[in-house]
Design a protein around this motif. Structure first.
Motif, PDB file in Angstrom:
ATOM      1  N   ASP A  35      -6.495  -8.329  11.433  1.00  0.00           N
ATOM      2  CA  ASP A  35      -7.320  -7.739  10.382  1.00  0.00           C
ATOM      3  C   ASP A  35      -6.491  -6.652   9.716  1.00  0.00           C
ATOM      4  O   ASP A  35      -5.987  -5.745  10.390  1.00  0.00           O
ATOM      5  CB  ASP A  35      -8.599  -7.140  10.970  1.00  0.00           C
ATOM      6  N   LYS A  83      -4.275   2.067   8.638  1.00  0.00           N
ATOM      7  CA  LYS A  83      -5.129   3.193   8.260  1.00  0.00           C
ATOM      8  C   LYS A  83      -5.279   3.315   6.747  1.00  0.00           C
ATOM      9  O   LYS A  83      -6.360   3.614   6.230  1.00  0.00           O
ATOM     10  CB  LYS A  83      -4.570   4.491   8.826  1.00  0.00           C
ATOM     11  N   VAL A  95      -5.412   1.054   4.512  1.00  0.00           N
ATOM     12  CA  VAL A  95      -6.380   0.087   3.988  1.00  0.00           C
ATOM     13  C   VAL A  95      -7.799   0.639   4.163  1.00  0.00           C
ATOM     14  O   VAL A  95      -8.623   0.577   3.246  1.00  0.00           O
ATOM     15  CB  VAL A  95      -6.233  -1.276   4.695  1.00  0.00           C
ATOM     16  N   ARG A  96      -8.051   1.214   5.339  1.00  0.00           N
ATOM     17  CA  ARG A  96      -9.370   1.809   5.582  1.00  0.00           C
ATOM     18  C   ARG A  96      -9.602   3.013   4.669  1.00  0.00           C
ATOM     19  O   ARG A  96     -10.700   3.186   4.119  1.00  0.00           O
ATOM     20  CB  ARG A  96      -9.491   2.236   7.050  1.00  0.00           C
ATOM     21  N   ASP A  97      -8.573   3.806   4.490  1.00  0.00           N
ATOM     22  CA  ASP A  97      -8.711   4.998   3.639  1.00  0.00           C
ATOM     23  C   ASP A  97      -8.971   4.622   2.181  1.00  0.00           C
ATOM     24  O   ASP A  97      -9.765   5.270   1.490  1.00  0.00           O
ATOM     25  CB  ASP A  97      -7.449   5.856   3.723  1.00  0.00           C
ATOM     26  N   TYR A  98      -8.319   3.559   1.714  1.00  0.00           N
ATOM     27  CA  TYR A  98      -8.518   3.129   0.330  1.00  0.00           C
ATOM     28  C   TYR A  98      -9.942   2.604   0.126  1.00  0.00           C
ATOM     29  O   TYR A  98     -10.614   2.955  -0.851  1.00  0.00           O
ATOM     30  CB  TYR A  98      -7.499   2.051  -0.031  1.00  0.00           C
ATOM     31  N   GLU A  99     -10.399   1.788   1.067  1.00  0.00           N
ATOM     32  CA  GLU A  99     -11.761   1.258   0.956  1.00  0.00           C
ATOM     33  C   GLU A  99     -12.808   2.373   1.076  1.00  0.00           C
ATOM     34  O   GLU A  99     -13.869   2.296   0.462  1.00  0.00           O
ATOM     35  CB  GLU A  99     -12.000   0.193   2.027  1.00  0.00           C
ATOM     36  N   GLY A 100     -12.488   3.395   1.862  1.00  0.00           N
ATOM     37  CA  GLY A 100     -13.428   4.499   2.040  1.00  0.00           C
ATOM     38  C   GLY A 100     -13.357   5.553   0.957  1.00  0.00           C
ATOM     39  O   GLY A 100     -14.084   6.564   1.020  1.00  0.00           O
ATOM     40  N   HIS A 140      -7.295  -4.188   8.261  1.00  0.00           N
ATOM     41  CA  HIS A 140      -7.870  -2.855   8.421  1.00  0.00           C
ATOM     42  C   HIS A 140      -7.294  -2.098   9.613  1.00  0.00           C
ATOM     43  O   HIS A 140      -7.612  -0.927   9.818  1.00  0.00           O
ATOM     44  CB  HIS A 140      -9.398  -2.937   8.535  1.00  0.00           C
ATOM     45  N   GLU A 141      -6.419  -2.767  10.381  1.00  0.00           N
ATOM     46  CA  GLU A 141      -5.739  -2.010  11.427  1.00  0.00           C
ATOM     47  C   GLU A 141      -4.738  -1.022  10.812  1.00  0.00           C
ATOM     48  O   GLU A 141      -4.282  -0.105  11.472  1.00  0.00           O
ATOM     49  CB  GLU A 141      -5.044  -2.934  12.416  1.00  0.00           C
ATOM     50  N   TYR A 195       0.823  -1.205   0.000  1.00  0.00           N
ATOM     51  CA  TYR A 195       0.000   0.000   0.000  1.00  0.00           C
ATOM     52  C   TYR A 195       0.868   1.271   0.000  1.00  0.00           C
ATOM     53  O   TYR A 195       0.342   2.375   0.177  1.00  0.00           O
ATOM     54  CB  TYR A 195      -0.952   0.000   1.195  1.00  0.00           C
TER      55      TYR A 195
END
Length: 381
Positions: A328, A333, A335-340, A330-331, A226
């Motif tokens: 997970d 950040k 990964v969460r930002d890309y999905e969001g 998603h810990e 990432y």
């Protein structure tokens, strides 16, 4: 500094019989007569660990002599190979029963042979592994460079290694002069990361602490694909080094262009390691922005900064023991930002070392460049 044992990687040849899709080294081989001599190897410092690699190291018919000399310098030796030259590997292991062997297998049979470009490469590599197991060789394993094409084979291949009681090492795509490549990039990051996440959870289920720390390493590979900053500092050229077939001592194999600290053919170890040129290279390492996450640089860092991976391991192993999902992705950040939708694929691509317009420096001598068309052929090997 001279008395401190180092971590070394010895690239004995750039010749290779494989045709890997993510590495063009086979098109830029070294000239046999220019390759690292026993005399140059005798100048190496004391090491606590040495990796012998290539190219394909077993192409060198004097590899036994190289190993014999390195055992005078190093506490532990591991050879990275594609496993194709079974008889040579078995012969060497019979003489050196403590040497480690890591065979590169890029997936199950169809996937591996497609990526490696070696006819019956999977069968040859697997046969070598089986013969080493039958001989009860104590230090055997295989490694996989994970990419879009083979990510679904990651956990199945790990399970094969686990059943055979073997080590299982991982990497992801990198770009550098060493690979003679600048265009490697992961296209479907979530898919590849999910397979790494599954592997991390498998590793955390194990009763072996070494596998828990391998879980941390694979967590770092998700972070790497990432395009994020390294989880641990890079100390290459300080307590770790690479030496190429020409005797050039380098900080690592991950730089865009070859960075040379000195040469074993013309200098003593102390001269080159303590030279002004070596200090210039160390300054570049301190400001390097490539964020590589390869075992050659990460393993020494994990030992040096042990409290960081240890804290991660304690937290996630505790979750596993409590019956929870241990890890997970998603810990992270990013990964969460890309999905969001807060980070785009284009932005992540820009964070990678992929450069479609780059002119790759292959690190060859002038003589090797002139003869490359000869030594990349099967006949010459």
């Amino acid at each position: 500094m001279a008395d401190k044992k180092l971590n070394g990687t010895v690239i004995v040849t750039y010749r290779c019989n494989a045709r890997c899709t993510m590495c063009n080294r086979y098109m830029a081989p070294s000239r046999p007569e220019e390759e690292l001599s026993i005399g140059a190897i005798k100048k190496l410092p004391k090491m606590y660990f040495t990796n012998i690699t290539g190219g394909e190291p077993f192409i060198r018919t004097d590899l036994k002599e190289i190993v014999r000399e390195l055992y005078k310098k190093s506490d532990r030796i591991v050879i990275s190979t594609n496993g194709f030259f079974t008889d040579r590997i078995i012969d060497l292991c019979e003489e050196f029963p403590e040497v480690g062997i890591r065979i590169s297998i890029e997936g199950l049979q169809e996937t591996n042979d497609e990526i490696r470009g070696l006819e019956d490469g999977y069968k040859r590599g697997y046969e070598t592994l089986k013969r080493l197991v039958e001989l009860k060789h104590p230090d055997v394993g295989f490694g996989m460079t994970v990419q879009d094409r083979n990510a679904p084979d990651l956990v199945p291949l790990y399970k094969i290694s686990d059943e055979l009681g073997m080590e299982f090492a991982t990497a992801s795509l990198h770009n550098s002069f060493y690979f003679v490549e600048a265009k490697n990039v992961i296209h479907d990051r979530p898919m590849v990361a999910k397979n790494f996440e599954d592997l991390v959870n498998e590793l955390l289920k194990s009763n072996q602490p070494k596998k828990w720390f391998r879980a941390y390493f694979n967590h770092g590979l998700i972070n790497y694909i990432y395009g994020q900053s390294r989880l641990l500092p890079c100390d290459m050229a300080f307590d770790t080094f690479f030496v190429d077939p020409y005797g050039d001592v380098m900080p690592c194999n991950g730089t865009k262009d070859k960075e040379v600290m000195g040469n074993l053919n013309t200098q003593t170890w102390d001269e080159l390691w303590n030279s002004e040129q070596a200090e210039k290279v160390r300054a570049k390492v301190r400001h390097c922005d490539r964020n590589c996450w390869m075992i050659g640089s990460v393993s020494p860092a994990m030992h040096k900064y042990i409290w960081k991976p240890a804290a991660w391991v304690l937290k996630h192993k505790a979750k596993s023991l409590l019956g929870m999902k241990a890890y997970d992705m998603h810990e992270l950040k990013v990964v969460r930002d890309y999905e969001g939708g807060r980070v785009t694929k284009e932005q992540l691509d820009a964070c990678s070392t992929c450069d479609m317009c780059a002119q790759v420096n292959d690190g060859l001598s002038a003589a090797s460049k002139a003869d490359a068309h000869v030594y990349e052929t099967h006949e010459a090997l």
